[in-house]
Scaffold this active site. Structure first.
Site, PDB file in Angstrom:
ATOM      1  N   ASP A 200       0.828  -1.198   0.000  1.00  0.00           N
ATOM      2  CA  ASP A 200       0.000   0.000   0.000  1.00  0.00           C
ATOM      3  C   ASP A 200       0.870   1.259   0.000  1.00  0.00           C
ATOM      4  OD1 ASP A 200      -2.769   1.036   0.338  1.00  0.00           O
ATOM      5  OD2 ASP A 200      -1.966   1.848   2.201  1.00  0.00           O
ATOM      6  N   GLU A 264       1.807  -0.502  -4.878  1.00  0.00           N
ATOM      7  CA  GLU A 264       0.823   0.510  -5.285  1.00  0.00           C
ATOM      8  C   GLU A 264       1.612   1.798  -5.499  1.00  0.00           C
ATOM      9  OE1 GLU A 264      -3.059   3.082  -3.918  1.00  0.00           O
ATOM     10  OE2 GLU A 264      -1.456   2.624  -2.514  1.00  0.00           O
TER      11      GLU A 264
HETATM   12  C1  NOJ Z   1      -4.390   2.988  -0.847  1.00  0.00           C
HETATM   13  C2  NOJ Z   1      -5.481   2.001  -0.610  1.00  0.00           C
HETATM   14  O1  NOJ Z   1      -5.715   1.278  -1.779  1.00  0.00           O
HETATM   15  C3  NOJ Z   1      -6.665   2.816  -0.169  1.00  0.00           C
HETATM   16  O2  NOJ Z   1      -7.862   2.073  -0.165  1.00  0.00           O
HETATM   17  C4  NOJ Z   1      -6.357   3.394   1.183  1.00  0.00           C
HETATM   18  O3  NOJ Z   1      -7.407   4.248   1.594  1.00  0.00           O
HETATM   19  C5  NOJ Z   1      -5.065   4.200   1.146  1.00  0.00           C
HETATM   20  N1  NOJ Z   1      -4.022   3.567   0.404  1.00  0.00           N
HETATM   21  C6  NOJ Z   1      -4.556   4.402   2.542  1.00  0.00           C
HETATM   22  O4  NOJ Z   1      -4.068   3.197   3.061  1.00  0.00           O
END
Ligand code: NOJ
Length: 519
Positions: A200, A264
Site C-alpha cells: 500500500d 501501489e
Molecule cells: C491505498 C489504498 O488502496 C486505499 O484504499 C487506502 O485508503 C489508502 N491507500 C490508505 O491506506
C-alpha cells in the site's frame, strides 16, 4: 521454472469483505473465499491478492492496521487463512496479502506508546513535529481529504502526520527500528507461505526530512497530478524509499519461489514508475496508474503502453490493471456499462505482455454501483475522491437472488448489492456468449500462449482508432471506434474475437468496438 511465476500470470484482486459471506453477518470472509475458490480455478486465475486481512478498527477498512501479525476477527482466524493458502495451493493458485507500511492505525500499540510521552522509546516511530513558528501545523501538507495532514496532540504538545485519516498516523521511515519491525513482519508472513504482498502507498513511505512545504500546483487535471492546489513533492515519492525496496527484495529472493513485491506506485509518469523496479533489485511489479487513468481510446492506451515499455528497465515485467477498490471499475469508467466495450477492454488487458490483475467482478463486467449517502461506508470519500469508493466495493454478484448469492437469504450486506439480475456469475456461466465465458476464454488463450518468458511488445501501423500490436506470439487488432474499419489481412489465425465468432465479420474488417487476438 517457477522463479518468476508472476510473468504472464493472471492475478485477481479480491475485496474480502465483499466476495462471499460464509457466516451470515453481511461481511465477506476467508471461509467464504475458500467456498468459492472453484470459481477462480474454473476461470483460470493464477493468484489472488486479498484486500487487508489484518486486525483493524476499520476507519479505512483494514488500511488502518492495529496488528501486523494477525487476522481481522470479522474476516476469520489465522487457521482460516492457513486453510485458504492451502486450498488455493491445491488449485495452483498463490495468495498475496495487502501490506500497509506507510501508516498504522492510531490504535496500534506502537502509536499508543509513541503518543504517550515525548521521550518514550517509540516516539520516533511516527512523524511528530512542533507547531510552525507563530503556531498552527508544521507545514502546508494536506491529507487525502484536503484537510491539513497534521493532527494536534494535547498530551505532548506536538502534531503528528497523517497523509490519510487522523486515525492513520504515518510511520517514520527514517527510524531504523521501523525497518527492523517490518523486516520481521515480512518474514513472518513469507514463512507462513504467503506468496508476496501488494504494498500500500508504496511510493509514499519516506517524507522529506526537513518537512518542507509542498509547492503549488495547477488545480484539477489527472488524479495523478496536484491535489487541492499542491504538488505532493515532499510528503511522498522521496528517493530514499528505493533503498528500502532493495532490502525487501533481498529478503523476498531468499525464498523459493521468490516472494512477490507488487507496489501501489501512485505516480504520474512512467519514468517514476520504472524507478520502482530498480535494476531488477527492487519491486518485481509496480502498478501502472497512468494506464488506469488513460482515456479509452486506441491513441491513449497505446501511448501509455508504448511509453511504459520504453521506460521499464530490461527484463522488468509490466503489470496491467484497470479497476480496483479506489479507482472504480473499468466497466463504468471506460465502457459506460457497454458490453462490446467491456469485452474489448478485457481482450487488450489479457493480451498485453506481463502480469494481469483483474478486480473481482471484472470477469462479469460488473459496473460501479450507486451507493446512497445513508448507506455509505467510506470515510475517505469526498475531496479528490468525489465519486466515493464504495461504488466499486459492493458485493460480488453470484446469482440473481435478492442477496446476489453473497450472503444468507434475508441478511443485509454491509454495502448494497448492484443489479444482480443484469449481471451475475450463475447466469453468465450458462451462456457461452457471456462476458464471463469470454473472459475465461481469454485467460485460456493467455495461459496457452504467454508462458513465463516475458513477451516483447511491438506496435503495428493501423488506421486511426485502431490499436494494433504484437505481444510475443500474439497479434492484436482492436477497434476503438463505433465504425467498422478494414485492416490489412492478419497473416495469422484468429484465436478469439470480442464480437463473437470471427467468420461473421468477414475478411479482416473489424466490427465496431471489436478486438481480435491472432496467433
Ligand atoms: C491505498 C489504498 O488502496 C486505499 O484504499 C487506502 O485508503 C489508502 N491507500 C490508505 O491506506
Amino acid at each position: 521454472m517457477d522463479r518468476r511465476w508472476w510473468q504472464g500470470a493472471a492475478l485477481y484482486q479480491l475485496y474480502v469483505r465483499s466476495w462471499q459471506d460464509s457466516d451470515g453477518d453481511g461481511y465477506g470472509d476467508l471461509r467464504g473465499i475458500i467456498a468459492r475458490l472453484d470459481h477462480l480455478e474454473w476461470l483460470g486465475v493464477d493468484g489472488i491478492w486479498l484486500s487487508p486481512t489484518m486486525p483493524s478498527p476499520d476507519h479505512d477498512w483494514g488500511y488502518d492496521v492495529s496488528d501486523y501479525r494477525g487476522v481481522h476477527p470479522e474476516l476469520g482466524t489465522m487457521a482460516d487463512l492457513d486453510a485458504l493458502i492451502q486450498a488455493a495451493d491445491q488449485r495452483g493458485m498463490r495468495v498475496l496479502l495487502d501490506l500497509v507500511p506507510n501508516h498504522t492505525s492510531s490504535a496500534h500499540p506502537w502509536f499508543v506508546e509513541s503518543a504517550a510521552s515525548l521521550d518514550g522509546p517509540l516516539r520516533d516511530y511516527y512523524v511528530w513535529a512542533d507547531p510552525a513558528i507563530g503556531g498552527g501545523p508544521p507545514n502546508n501538507w494536506l491529507d487525502f481529504t484536503g484537510r491539513p495532514a497534521w493532527q494536534w496532540d494535547d498530551r505532548t504538545g506536538q502534531y503528528y502526520l497523517h497523509n490519510f485519516l487522523a486515525a492513520q498516523p504515518d510511520l517514520n521511515w527514517w527510524q531504523p527500528a521501523v525497518h527492523e519491525e517490518f523486516r520481521q513482519i515480512l518474514a513472518f508472513w513469507f514463512d507462513r507461505g504467503v506468496a508476496g504482498f501488494r504494498i500500500d502507498v508504496a511510493h509514499g513511505l519516506y517524507k522529506d526530512a526537513l518537512l518542507r512545504d509542498n509547492p503549488a500546483a495547477a488545480e484539477g487535471g489527472s488524479p495523478l497530478g496536484g491535489r487541492f492546489g499542491l504538488r505532493p513533492e515532499y510528503n511522498e515519492n522521496r528517493p530514499e524509499v528505493h533503498g528500502l525496496y532493495r532490502a525487501w527484495r533481498e529478503l523476498a529472493d531468499q525464498y523459493s519461489p521468490p516472494r512477490l513485491l507488487l507496489g501501489e506506485t501512485w505516480v504520474g509518469d512512467v519514468s517514476q514508475l520504472a524507478a520502482f523496479y530498480g535494476h531488477d533489485d527492487e519491486l518485481q511489479l509496480a502498478f501502472n496508474f497512468p494506464f488506469v487513468f488513460a482515456g479509452f481510446s486506441a491513441a491513449d492506451l497505446a501511448g501509455v503502453v508504448a511509453s511504459t515499455m520504453a521506460a521499464l528497465p530490461p527484463g522488468a515485467c509490466p503489470v496491467w490493471t484497470a479497476s480496483n477498490h479506489d479507482v472504480g471499475r473499468f466497466a463504468s469508467r471506460w465502457c459506460g456499462g457497454d458490453d462490446a466495450k467491456i469485452r474489448l477492454a478485457l481482450l487488450v488487458l489479457a493480451a498485453l505482455p506481463g502480469t494481469l490483475v483483474l478486480y473481482y467482478g471484472d470477469e462479469i463486467g460488473m459496473t460501479d454501483v450507486t451507493v446512497p449517502p445513508e448507506l455509505a461506508r467510506d470515510l475517505l470519500a469526498g475531496g479528490s475522491r468525489q465519486l466515493g469508493r464504495d461504488r466499486a466495493r459492493t458485493p460480488m454478484q453470484w446469482d440473481d437472488t435478492p442477496t446476489g448469492g453473497f450472503t444468507a437469504p434475508g441478511v443485509r450486506s454491509w454495502l448494497p448489492a448492484g443489479d444482480v439480475a443484469a449481471r451475475n456469475v450463475a447466469a453468465q456461466r450458462l451462456d457461452p456468449g457471456s462476458v464471463l465465458s469470454f473472459c475465461r476464454e481469454l485467460l485460456r488463450v493467455r495461459r496457452a500462449h504467454a508462458g513465463q518468458e516475458l513477451a516483447g511488445y511491438e506496435p503495428l501501423a493501423a488506421p486511426d482508432g485502431v490499436w494494433h500490436f504484437t505481444a510475443g506470439g500474439l497479434t492484436v487488432a482492436a477497434n476503438f471506434t463505433g465504425q467498422q474499419v478494414s485492416l490489412p489481412p492478419l497473416a495469422r489465425h484468429v484465436l478469439v474475437s470480442s464480437a463473437g465468432t470471427r467468420e461473421q465479420a468477414g475478411g479482416s474488417a473489424l466490427r465496431p468496438w471489436e478486438g481480435v487476438i491472432a496467433a
